[in-house]
Design a protein around this motif. Structure first.
Motif, PDB file in Angstrom:
ATOM      1  N   ALA A 200     -32.784 -12.342  30.792  1.00 17.96           N
ATOM      2  CA  ALA A 200     -34.078 -11.744  30.293  1.00 17.96           C
ATOM      3  C   ALA A 200     -34.369 -12.543  28.855  1.00 17.96           C
ATOM      4  O   ALA A 200     -33.623 -13.057  28.116  1.00 17.96           O
ATOM      5  CB  ALA A 200     -34.342 -10.403  29.880  1.00 17.96           C
ATOM      6  N   GLY A 201     -35.771 -13.008  28.666  1.00 20.14           N
ATOM      7  CA  GLY A 201     -36.081 -13.648  27.352  1.00 20.14           C
ATOM      8  C   GLY A 201     -35.983 -15.256  27.425  1.00 20.14           C
ATOM      9  O   GLY A 201     -35.506 -15.747  26.476  1.00 20.14           O
ATOM     10  N   VAL A 202     -35.923 -15.769  28.669  1.00 17.77           N
ATOM     11  CA  VAL A 202     -35.710 -16.880  28.755  1.00 17.77           C
ATOM     12  C   VAL A 202     -36.963 -17.881  28.330  1.00 17.77           C
ATOM     13  O   VAL A 202     -37.860 -17.757  28.862  1.00 17.77           O
ATOM     14  CB  VAL A 202     -35.242 -17.539  30.079  1.00 17.77           C
ATOM     15  CG1 VAL A 202     -35.166 -19.153  30.137  1.00 17.77           C
ATOM     16  CG2 VAL A 202     -34.036 -16.877  30.567  1.00 17.77           C
ATOM     17  N   PRO A 203     -37.033 -18.974  27.183  1.00 18.29           N
ATOM     18  CA  PRO A 203     -37.879 -19.659  26.868  1.00 18.29           C
ATOM     19  C   PRO A 203     -38.278 -20.576  28.056  1.00 18.29           C
ATOM     20  O   PRO A 203     -37.318 -21.034  28.817  1.00 18.29           O
ATOM     21  CB  PRO A 203     -37.407 -20.411  25.578  1.00 18.29           C
ATOM     22  CG  PRO A 203     -36.178 -19.717  25.276  1.00 18.29           C
ATOM     23  CD  PRO A 203     -35.575 -19.043  26.284  1.00 18.29           C
ATOM     24  N   PRO A 204     -39.565 -20.949  28.235  1.00  9.95           N
ATOM     25  CA  PRO A 204     -40.036 -21.731  29.406  1.00  9.95           C
ATOM     26  C   PRO A 204     -39.398 -23.131  29.372  1.00  9.95           C
ATOM     27  O   PRO A 204     -38.608 -23.577  30.612  1.00  9.95           O
ATOM     28  CB  PRO A 204     -41.345 -22.063  29.216  1.00  9.95           C
ATOM     29  CG  PRO A 204     -41.806 -20.980  28.202  1.00  9.95           C
ATOM     30  CD  PRO A 204     -40.919 -20.604  27.575  1.00  9.95           C
ATOM     31  N   GLU A 205     -38.862 -23.721  28.408  1.00  5.76           N
ATOM     32  CA  GLU A 205     -38.081 -24.847  28.272  1.00  5.76           C
ATOM     33  C   GLU A 205     -36.728 -24.685  28.607  1.00  5.76           C
ATOM     34  O   GLU A 205     -35.954 -25.940  28.771  1.00  5.76           O
ATOM     35  CB  GLU A 205     -38.132 -25.602  27.073  1.00  5.76           C
ATOM     36  CG  GLU A 205     -37.737 -24.839  25.840  1.00  5.76           C
ATOM     37  CD  GLU A 205     -38.583 -23.807  25.033  1.00  5.76           C
ATOM     38  OE1 GLU A 205     -38.277 -23.297  23.957  1.00  5.76           O
ATOM     39  OE2 GLU A 205     -39.534 -23.426  25.669  1.00  5.76           O
ATOM     40  N   GLN A 206     -36.304 -23.554  28.815  1.00  3.38           N
ATOM     41  CA  GLN A 206     -34.695 -23.187  29.207  1.00  3.38           C
ATOM     42  C   GLN A 206     -34.630 -22.877  30.450  1.00  3.38           C
ATOM     43  O   GLN A 206     -33.542 -22.725  30.936  1.00  3.38           O
ATOM     44  CB  GLN A 206     -34.010 -22.409  28.209  1.00  3.38           C
ATOM     45  CG  GLN A 206     -32.475 -22.475  28.271  1.00  3.38           C
ATOM     46  CD  GLN A 206     -31.909 -21.462  27.484  1.00  3.38           C
ATOM     47  OE1 GLN A 206     -32.350 -20.340  27.076  1.00  3.38           O
ATOM     48  NE2 GLN A 206     -30.722 -21.722  27.095  1.00  3.38           N
ATOM     49  N   GLN A 207     -35.853 -22.691  31.129  1.00  3.24           N
ATOM     50  CA  GLN A 207     -35.773 -22.205  32.642  1.00  3.24           C
ATOM     51  C   GLN A 207     -34.880 -23.080  33.609  1.00  3.24           C
ATOM     52  O   GLN A 207     -33.989 -22.515  34.345  1.00  3.24           O
ATOM     53  CB  GLN A 207     -37.102 -21.833  33.063  1.00  3.24           C
ATOM     54  CG  GLN A 207     -37.203 -21.386  34.505  1.00  3.24           C
ATOM     55  CD  GLN A 207     -38.623 -20.775  34.914  1.00  3.24           C
ATOM     56  OE1 GLN A 207     -39.456 -20.981  34.250  1.00  3.24           O
ATOM     57  NE2 GLN A 207     -38.495 -20.444  36.208  1.00  3.24           N
ATOM     58  N   ALA A 208     -35.124 -24.316  33.478  1.00  4.54           N
ATOM     59  CA  ALA A 208     -34.522 -25.226  34.403  1.00  4.54           C
ATOM     60  C   ALA A 208     -33.123 -25.185  34.183  1.00  4.54           C
ATOM     61  O   ALA A 208     -32.323 -25.085  35.246  1.00  4.54           O
ATOM     62  CB  ALA A 208     -34.870 -26.523  34.176  1.00  4.54           C
ATOM     63  N   GLN A 209     -32.510 -25.142  32.892  1.00  6.72           N
ATOM     64  CA  GLN A 209     -30.997 -24.988  32.571  1.00  6.72           C
ATOM     65  C   GLN A 209     -30.535 -23.680  33.246  1.00  6.72           C
ATOM     66  O   GLN A 209     -29.532 -23.811  34.110  1.00  6.72           O
ATOM     67  CB  GLN A 209     -31.042 -25.045  31.230  1.00  6.72           C
ATOM     68  CG  GLN A 209     -29.446 -25.158  30.955  1.00  6.72           C
ATOM     69  CD  GLN A 209     -29.232 -24.898  29.182  1.00  6.72           C
ATOM     70  OE1 GLN A 209     -30.096 -24.662  28.628  1.00  6.72           O
ATOM     71  NE2 GLN A 209     -27.880 -25.440  28.770  1.00  6.72           N
ATOM     72  N   ILE A 210     -31.067 -22.740  33.123  1.00  4.92           N
ATOM     73  CA  ILE A 210     -30.571 -21.587  33.611  1.00  4.92           C
ATOM     74  C   ILE A 210     -30.585 -21.412  35.154  1.00  4.92           C
ATOM     75  O   ILE A 210     -29.673 -21.140  35.808  1.00  4.92           O
ATOM     76  CB  ILE A 210     -31.289 -20.264  33.036  1.00  4.92           C
ATOM     77  CG1 ILE A 210     -31.308 -20.096  31.430  1.00  4.92           C
ATOM     78  CG2 ILE A 210     -30.969 -18.742  33.692  1.00  4.92           C
ATOM     79  CD1 ILE A 210     -29.977 -19.975  30.887  1.00  4.92           C
ATOM     80  N   GLN A 211     -31.645 -21.941  35.713  1.00  5.48           N
ATOM     81  CA  GLN A 211     -31.667 -21.976  37.154  1.00  5.48           C
ATOM     82  C   GLN A 211     -30.629 -22.916  37.658  1.00  5.48           C
ATOM     83  O   GLN A 211     -29.820 -22.412  38.551  1.00  5.48           O
ATOM     84  CB  GLN A 211     -33.162 -22.426  37.276  1.00  5.48           C
ATOM     85  CG  GLN A 211     -33.366 -22.754  38.907  1.00  5.48           C
ATOM     86  CD  GLN A 211     -33.588 -21.882  39.886  1.00  5.48           C
ATOM     87  OE1 GLN A 211     -33.956 -20.628  39.256  1.00  5.48           O
ATOM     88  NE2 GLN A 211     -33.469 -21.820  41.037  1.00  5.48           N
ATOM     89  N   ALA A 212     -30.259 -23.995  37.051  1.00  3.67           N
ATOM     90  CA  ALA A 212     -29.076 -24.809  37.506  1.00  3.67           C
ATOM     91  C   ALA A 212     -27.892 -24.154  37.363  1.00  3.67           C
ATOM     92  O   ALA A 212     -27.090 -24.216  38.359  1.00  3.67           O
ATOM     93  CB  ALA A 212     -29.245 -26.324  36.656  1.00  3.67           C
ATOM     94  N   LEU A 213     -27.697 -23.495  36.426  1.00  4.53           N
ATOM     95  CA  LEU A 213     -26.344 -22.730  36.298  1.00  4.53           C
ATOM     96  C   LEU A 213     -26.256 -21.587  37.357  1.00  4.53           C
ATOM     97  O   LEU A 213     -25.154 -21.439  38.006  1.00  4.53           O
ATOM     98  CB  LEU A 213     -26.071 -22.093  34.686  1.00  4.53           C
ATOM     99  CG  LEU A 213     -25.890 -23.277  33.617  1.00  4.53           C
ATOM    100  CD1 LEU A 213     -26.248 -22.585  32.353  1.00  4.53           C
ATOM    101  CD2 LEU A 213     -24.394 -23.633  33.947  1.00  4.53           C
TER     102      LEU A 213
END
Length: 568
Positions: free
Chosen positions: A399-412
């Motif tokens: 929860a609380g993922v900034p929009p600019e970090q979404q791609a990084q979390i998605q990839a992991l």
């Protein structure tokens, strides 16, 4: 069951647990001395029960019990610990701390997300128990009152979308948890080497604590993701213009029962009415103290709040709560539950932050072949800027993922198999731990569920509805941890390989299912479901759920009043 003319406690010889609590010196017992006993890996005498008030259950690996007995060894005693995490929110730093402890100091290496919206360690040996509590304390956590005759971990709807409303509801969940906690210093003295600070007092719980376990929730409609009717006390959030104004208070739910005992049954909670939010803590304490004073301390099988309401009458209990809290319940505000499962994948909150809900089958976080989810979550925790939210359905929200970090979390998440596609049926299935660690389990649950869900998926495909699902839950015994008594299809363990089959719960979680077949095998359950799913597909109304269909079609009668018709 007839109502008592004058509300009050049940008269008679007290259950032995009442002696145990009275003589425990405010939950200390001789636990500290037992920790130093090298002759056994377990706890002796009353301490076996008292450690529950500190969040632990003594268990052993039942798979190897017979083998150890042949070797003239005692069972491999260890403890399961359940943490106190109101609302299920945990920080990345805390996650990394529990990940490391599970890896280095437990027999199984796993973290288990539970239906109580928290995590459990399984397989902690006696020499590591104190380290476990000190590790939790190091990261700002504890396990106080997550088991035993107290108010347990307070649940809260996992709703990251309506961010402001959820934040306020979550703060109330934390406040309720703190308000109802035991005040004894026993936990700090035994596990954290704390000093004794004067005499102990328990103004809310009392020196003998509660007659039985007590469960509390805060729920935000329209999501009933914490199953209000499984709990003693529920605060249903009522909002106006997105702001919390108060709660409808529901009292007396509970799912546990005992096989063969018709005086035990699952029960829905009663709606006492609406209160402004400023009265929340007073009402919570009033419900708890009324149950403390009126609950059955003679027969533990009838000691829960649900049985107190049946015995003294709902109106008498409600009147006592109003008197003690100094409030009058107003008429309940309208609300509706339209869902209770978790919303998987990415959603965006009103604050613009992103939230990724991951499906964790049975809540078991471990590195599996080809799916190293425990490692993956640890890698995410190392970079995540928000928090994690454990759900009451055994899943996890990043929860609380900034929009600019979404791609990084998605990839992991993709890299570590956390986004592997699953069916709707698997998403809507749940089981308790059961064998091999739970001493109460009569049949498999967690280990049974994955393969049997595959069989249900095949039945849905056979009947032409592969994208539909049933709310399916399995518990290894009738104590209710897997909430099978609120499922459309519920299995309750009766013996190894045999279950009672219950049908007729609904999608909203507001109806108790009824016994359909007793003490049957896995194959017999499969064959019954084959025919029933066929009837449902052929005869249902548009979008009619399986549980509603079996009621309308007369396959089972609805449970209207559990005390009077659950066992009919």
């Amino acid at each position: 069951m007839s109502y008592q003319t004058v509300p009050g406690p049940v008269e008679g010889p007290l259950a032995d647990n009442e002696r145990l609590k009275r003589e425990s010196n405010f939950l200390r017992g001789t636990i500290a001395q037992d920790l130093q006993d090298p002759l056994t890996g377990g706890f002796n005498g009353d301490n076996f029960q008292l450690i529950r008030f500190h969040g632990m259950y003594q268990q052993d690996d039942r798979d190897i019990r017979a083998e150890r007995a042949q070797q003239k060894l005692e069972p491999l005693h260890n403890v399961m610990l359940r943490a106190r995490m109101p609302g299920g929110i945990i920080t990345p730093a805390q996650w990394l701390g529990i990940d490391a402890f599970a890896r280095d100091h437990t027999l199984y290496g796993s973290i288990r997300l539970t239906t109580r919206q928290t995590f459990q360690f399984h397989g902690v040996l006696k020499p590591k128990i104190k380290l476990m509590h000190q590790t939790l304390n190091q990261y700002g956590m504890d396990s106080i009152a997550t088991a035993g005759d107290v108010n347990r971990n307070v649940l809260c709807t996992s709703n990251p979308v309506e961010s402001e409303l959820h934040a306020e509801a979550y703060e109330w969940a934390k406040a309720i948890s703190e308000h109802l906690l035991p005040k004894t210093r026993a936990y700090a003295e035994i596990w954290l080497d704390g000093a004794k600070l004067g005499p102990d007092e328990e103004p809310i719980l009392g020196s003998n604590y509660l007659p039985r376990k007590f469960k509390t929730t805060v729920v935000i409609p329209p999501h009933n993701d914490i199953d209000v009717h499984a709990n003693d006390l529920n605060f249903v959030a009522i909002a106006e213009d997105g702001k919390l104004i108060g709660f409808n208070v529901l009292v007396g739910g509970g799912l546990a029962m005992t096989h063969g005992e018709k005086g035990t049954y699952p029960r829905k909670a009663d709606d006492f009415g609406f209160i402004p939010k400023e009265h929340t803590l007073a009402v919570a304490a009033a419900v708890v103290t009324t149950q403390r004073d009126w609950g059955n301390r003679v027969d533990r099988k009838n000691a829960k709040t649900k049985y107190t309401l049946e015995r003294v009458g709902v109106e008498a209990f409600k009147a006592e709560v109003q008197k003690r809290a100094g409030v009058t319940f107003a008429d309940s505000r309208p609300y509706e539950f339209t869902s209770r499962g978790d919303r998987f994948g990415w959603v965006e909150g009103i604050d613009g932050k992103r939230h990724l809900t991951l499906f964790i089958e049975n809540g078991r976080i471990l590195d599996f072949p080809g799916k190293p989810i425990k490692t993956g979550l640890a890698e995410i925790a190392k970079v995540h800027q928000g928090d994690f939210r454990m759900t009451a359905n055994q899943n996890l929200i990043i929860a609380g993922v900034p929009p600019e970090q979404q791609a990084q979390i998605q990839a992991l998440a993709e890299q570590y198999g956390l986004l592997a596609p699953v069916s709707r049926q698997r998403e809507n299935s749940m089981a308790c731990v059961a064998l091999p660690t739970c001493p109460l389990a009569m049949a498999e649950a967690e280990r049974f569920l994955p393969a049997f869900v595959t069989r249900i998926e095949a039945l849905l495909a056979k009947h032409g509805v592969p994208d539909d699902s049933l709310i399916f839950r399995v518990t290894g015994c009738p104590n209710g941890c897997g909430r099978a008594m609120l499922a459309e299809v519920g299995l309750v363990g009766k013996a190894p390989g045999r279950y009672n089959l219950y049908l007729g719960g609904n999608l909203a979680g507001t109806r108790i299912p009824r016994l359909y077949r007793e003490n049957i095998t896995e194959q017999a359950i499969h064959d019954e479901l084959d025919g029933l799913i066929g009837q449902w597909v052929a005869g249902r109304d548009s979008h009619e759920g399986f549980g509603d269909f079996v009621i309308r079609a007369g396959i089972v009668r609805p449970v209207v009043d559990s005390a009077r018709d659950f066992h009919d």
